[in-house]
Design a protein around this motif. Structure first.
Motif, PDB file in Angstrom:
ATOM      1  N   LYS A  46    -106.823 -68.860 -21.019  1.00 43.03           N
ATOM      2  CA  LYS A  46    -108.358 -67.543 -20.760  1.00 43.03           C
ATOM      3  C   LYS A  46    -107.529 -66.578 -19.969  1.00 43.03           C
ATOM      4  O   LYS A  46    -106.924 -66.412 -18.943  1.00 43.03           O
ATOM      5  CB  LYS A  46    -109.313 -68.408 -19.676  1.00 43.03           C
ATOM      6  N   GLU A  70    -110.401 -69.217  -9.580  1.00 40.43           N
ATOM      7  CA  GLU A  70    -110.119 -70.654 -10.519  1.00 40.43           C
ATOM      8  C   GLU A  70    -108.780 -70.958 -10.866  1.00 40.43           C
ATOM      9  O   GLU A  70    -108.556 -71.691 -10.650  1.00 40.43           O
ATOM     10  CB  GLU A  70    -110.787 -69.590 -11.748  1.00 40.43           C
ATOM     11  N   GLN A  71    -107.620 -69.705  -9.969  1.00 41.41           N
ATOM     12  CA  GLN A  71    -106.373 -70.249 -10.696  1.00 41.41           C
ATOM     13  C   GLN A  71    -106.549 -71.336  -9.255  1.00 41.41           C
ATOM     14  O   GLN A  71    -105.257 -71.991  -9.341  1.00 41.41           O
ATOM     15  CB  GLN A  71    -105.372 -68.741 -10.870  1.00 41.41           C
ATOM     16  N   MET A  93    -107.715 -75.199  -9.826  1.00 44.62           N
ATOM     17  CA  MET A  93    -108.281 -74.911 -11.020  1.00 44.62           C
ATOM     18  C   MET A  93    -106.888 -76.331 -11.064  1.00 44.62           C
ATOM     19  O   MET A  93    -106.783 -77.514 -11.434  1.00 44.62           O
ATOM     20  CB  MET A  93    -108.161 -74.516 -12.212  1.00 44.62           C
ATOM     21  N   PRO A  94    -106.103 -76.255 -10.777  1.00 42.21           N
ATOM     22  CA  PRO A  94    -104.529 -76.872 -10.365  1.00 42.21           C
ATOM     23  C   PRO A  94    -104.847 -78.096  -9.261  1.00 42.21           C
ATOM     24  O   PRO A  94    -104.277 -79.537  -9.434  1.00 42.21           O
ATOM     25  CB  PRO A  94    -103.278 -76.292  -9.674  1.00 42.21           C
ATOM     26  N   LYS A 114    -108.661 -82.896 -10.622  1.00 35.46           N
ATOM     27  CA  LYS A 114    -108.338 -83.769 -12.031  1.00 35.46           C
ATOM     28  C   LYS A 114    -109.590 -84.917 -12.300  1.00 35.46           C
ATOM     29  O   LYS A 114    -110.396 -84.908 -11.561  1.00 35.46           O
ATOM     30  CB  LYS A 114    -107.186 -85.040 -12.054  1.00 35.46           C
ATOM     31  N   ARG A 157    -107.726 -80.458 -18.036  1.00 34.33           N
ATOM     32  CA  ARG A 157    -107.131 -80.589 -18.172  1.00 34.33           C
ATOM     33  C   ARG A 157    -106.364 -78.797 -17.771  1.00 34.33           C
ATOM     34  O   ARG A 157    -106.182 -78.189 -18.342  1.00 34.33           O
ATOM     35  CB  ARG A 157    -106.063 -81.481 -18.745  1.00 34.33           C
ATOM     36  N   TYR A 158    -105.790 -78.658 -16.452  1.00 36.01           N
ATOM     37  CA  TYR A 158    -104.648 -77.423 -16.006  1.00 36.01           C
ATOM     38  C   TYR A 158    -103.502 -77.851 -16.780  1.00 36.01           C
ATOM     39  O   TYR A 158    -102.935 -78.888 -16.680  1.00 36.01           O
ATOM     40  CB  TYR A 158    -105.538 -77.729 -14.806  1.00 36.01           C
ATOM     41  N   SER A 170    -100.626 -71.519 -15.464  1.00 34.25           N
ATOM     42  CA  SER A 170    -100.835 -70.341 -14.850  1.00 34.25           C
ATOM     43  C   SER A 170    -100.078 -68.995 -15.507  1.00 34.25           C
ATOM     44  O   SER A 170     -99.349 -69.499 -14.484  1.00 34.25           O
ATOM     45  CB  SER A 170    -101.977 -70.089 -13.997  1.00 34.25           C
ATOM     46  N   ILE A 179    -104.793 -68.391 -17.379  1.00 34.76           N
ATOM     47  CA  ILE A 179    -105.094 -69.840 -17.111  1.00 34.76           C
ATOM     48  C   ILE A 179    -104.747 -70.873 -18.249  1.00 34.76           C
ATOM     49  O   ILE A 179    -105.326 -70.558 -19.110  1.00 34.76           O
ATOM     50  CB  ILE A 179    -106.179 -69.845 -16.349  1.00 34.76           C
ATOM     51  N   MET A 214    -105.025 -73.747 -20.474  1.00 40.49           N
ATOM     52  CA  MET A 214    -106.225 -75.664 -20.467  1.00 40.49           C
ATOM     53  C   MET A 214    -106.299 -76.401 -21.159  1.00 40.49           C
ATOM     54  O   MET A 214    -106.336 -75.833 -22.608  1.00 40.49           O
ATOM     55  CB  MET A 214    -107.533 -75.359 -19.301  1.00 40.49           C
ATOM     56  N   GLU A 215    -106.793 -77.512 -21.116  1.00 39.65           N
ATOM     57  CA  GLU A 215    -107.015 -78.398 -22.220  1.00 39.65           C
ATOM     58  C   GLU A 215    -108.089 -77.704 -23.122  1.00 39.65           C
ATOM     59  O   GLU A 215    -109.647 -77.174 -21.594  1.00 39.65           O
ATOM     60  CB  GLU A 215    -107.050 -79.650 -22.206  1.00 39.65           C
TER      61      GLU A 215
END
Length: 475
Positions: free
Chosen positions: A55, A74-75, A78-79, A82, A88-89, A92, A101, A103-104
């Motif tokens: 992203k 968001e940064q 997200m980490p 879970k 999943r992160y 970034s 970022i 992610m899956e």
């Protein structure tokens, strides 16, 4: 690398851009390959890494600073997340090179596609409600309130709802950058809760209100509050109740109308206490106590609306506290800098004083703040100057200044405030965020001293907290 010149096949930070999947109003999504295979050895990825998306914020298509701050949020968040209800992160990148970022990728369509077929069968409405409520409960357990629940932010995987896009979210144990920098309601018009309209961002039941809007729309094919685009339009939900769902769809069970209207109550305390409670009652409607909501056939009368409107006109935003109020409040220290005009000596002195103060307050949070001075009249040329987004440049400069402090990421935040009056902006920020101490620079020579000195003098005179003025050692 220029962050707005990404091309298919480009490689950076060990990722290769394979295909642009989508471009929205504030970000683009790319399918990427992790060339370094950083997933190897990570728990849960023994069978290989899932498809990855990157992203990337569109820094050069908007002059809205909320888009930049939302990406920072968001940064941060997200980490910390879970579980099966969030992507999943993987990593970034910062604004000083290429912000992103990784992610899956959640395969399939969002809930948005089902709205094209609304009204849906009752069984499907209930099934969706249970899945989303379970996802919200899991998110709330992780100290996060989503605050932007809408169809496009809900995906489905293996029979479970997956929540995406945490740019407007609030994490109980992280600084709330959006609340600290902006005063307008944050959310999406049709789904925003009444308390969000008033600026309250610490209420988990705001997400239940948004879910109630979704259930109403899926069940009836209509939005309970339309699609308001102004603050005055948003405020109508503080006093105007929605048309009861059964007026649109008479075959809707009374118990489902009871649940939907309870989610849409103006007062959070009148809604369900938790998302888990909502999910349980959707699965076991026989356990639900029915009230007059279940049989309601029309909106409340004129007098009721007038009373609520008068009450709403006197409502003030409540003081915000952490969702986990047992956490001790750490003092907030602001370092107010002007790195565009200040000297290196002044910047270094500010950093040294800040470091000493943090050593005496090990639990403190530091807010690094600068003002992007904008004109109230005419066109502001701040978006792009010589190919640079000025807001982002100042953000990067702040982070470079603070790097030698070696602070934990959850103890330091960075803020570029846009204002025509720097002193007033600093004072208002300190007041709105209960700042305990401001450290501000004052230049030492001629015209520069008169310019910034007046700012520091006004902050000293008007701020309600302690202020330390730091001067340059330049001769």
């Amino acid at each position: 690398m220029s962050p707005h010149s990404l091309q298919t096949g480009m490689e950076f930070d060990g990722y290769r851009l394979e295909e642009k999947l989508h471009t929205g109003g504030m970000a683009a999504l790319w399918l990427v390959t992790d060339l370094r295979q950083r997933h190897i050895g990570k728990p849960g990825l023994e069978n290989g890494v899932p498809p990855l998306i990157m992203k990337v914020p569109l820094l050069y298509s908007t002059d809205d600073p909320t888009a930049i701050v939302a990406f920072e949020v968001e940064q941060m968040i997200m980490p910390k997340l879970k579980g099966p209800h969030v992507p999943r992160y993987f990593g970034s990148g910062d604004f000083d090179a290429q912000p992103y970022i990784v992610m899956e990728q959640i395969a399939g369509e969002s809930l948005r596609s089902r709205f094209e077929h609304a009204p849906l069968p009752v069984s499907e409405v209930v099934s969706i409600g249970i899945k989303v409520a379970n996802a919200l409960q899991d998110l709330h357990r992780q100290h996060v309130i989503h605050l932007d629940i809408k169809p496009s932010n809900i995906m489905f995987r293996d029979g479970l709802a997956v929540l995406i896009d945490f740019g407007l979210s609030r994490h109980d144990r992280l600084p709330d950058l959006l609340d600290e920098e902006f005063r307008l309601p944050m959310g999406t018009g049709p789904y925003i809760s009444p308390e969000q309209v008033l600026g309250v961002r610490n209420e988990p039941r705001s997400d239940l209100f948004s879910l109630g809007v979704l259930l109403y729309h899926l069940a009836t094919g209509e939005r309970p509050f339309g699609h308001p685009t102004s603050v005055s339009g948003l405020k109508k939900r503080l006093y105007r109740d929605p048309v009861p769902p059964r007026s649109h769809r008479p075959d809707l069970p009374g118990w489902l109308q009871e649940i939907i209207l309870r989610c849409l109550e103006v007062e959070p305390a009148a809604r369900f206490d938790t998302a888990a409670q909502l999910a349980f009652l959707l699965q076991h409607p026989d356990q639900l106590t029915l009230t007059a909501r279940a049989e309601k056939s029309q909106q409340d009368g004129y007098l009721s609306v007038i009373k609520r409107r008068l009450k709403a006109s006197g409502i003030e935003p409540v003081a915000q506290h952490s969702v986990s109020e047992q956490l001790a409040k750490a003092p907030i220290i602001v370092a107010a800098l002007d790195l565009t005009r200040g000297s290196e000596s002044l910047a270094e002195n500010l950093r040294n004083i800040t470091r000493r103060m943090l050593q005496t307050e090990p639990g403190a949070r530091l807010a690094c703040l600068t003002i992007r001075k904008v004109s109230r009249i005419g066109m502001d040329e701040s978006l792009i100057q010589q190919g640079e987004n000025i807001h982002v440049k100042q953000l990067v400069d702040l982070k470079h200044w603070a790097r030698p402090l070696n602070m934990s990421s959850d103890k330091i935040t960075f803020h570029v405030l846009e204002a025509s009056d720097p002193a007033t902006a600093i004072i208002e920020y300190a007041h709105n965020n209960d700042v305990d101490h401001i450290i501000i620079g004052s230049r030492g020579t001629s015209a520069l001293r008169r310019y910034l000195g007046s700012v520091s003098a006004q902050v000293v005179a008007e701020a309600s907290c302690t202020v330390t003025v730091v001067k340059s050692s330049d001769k």
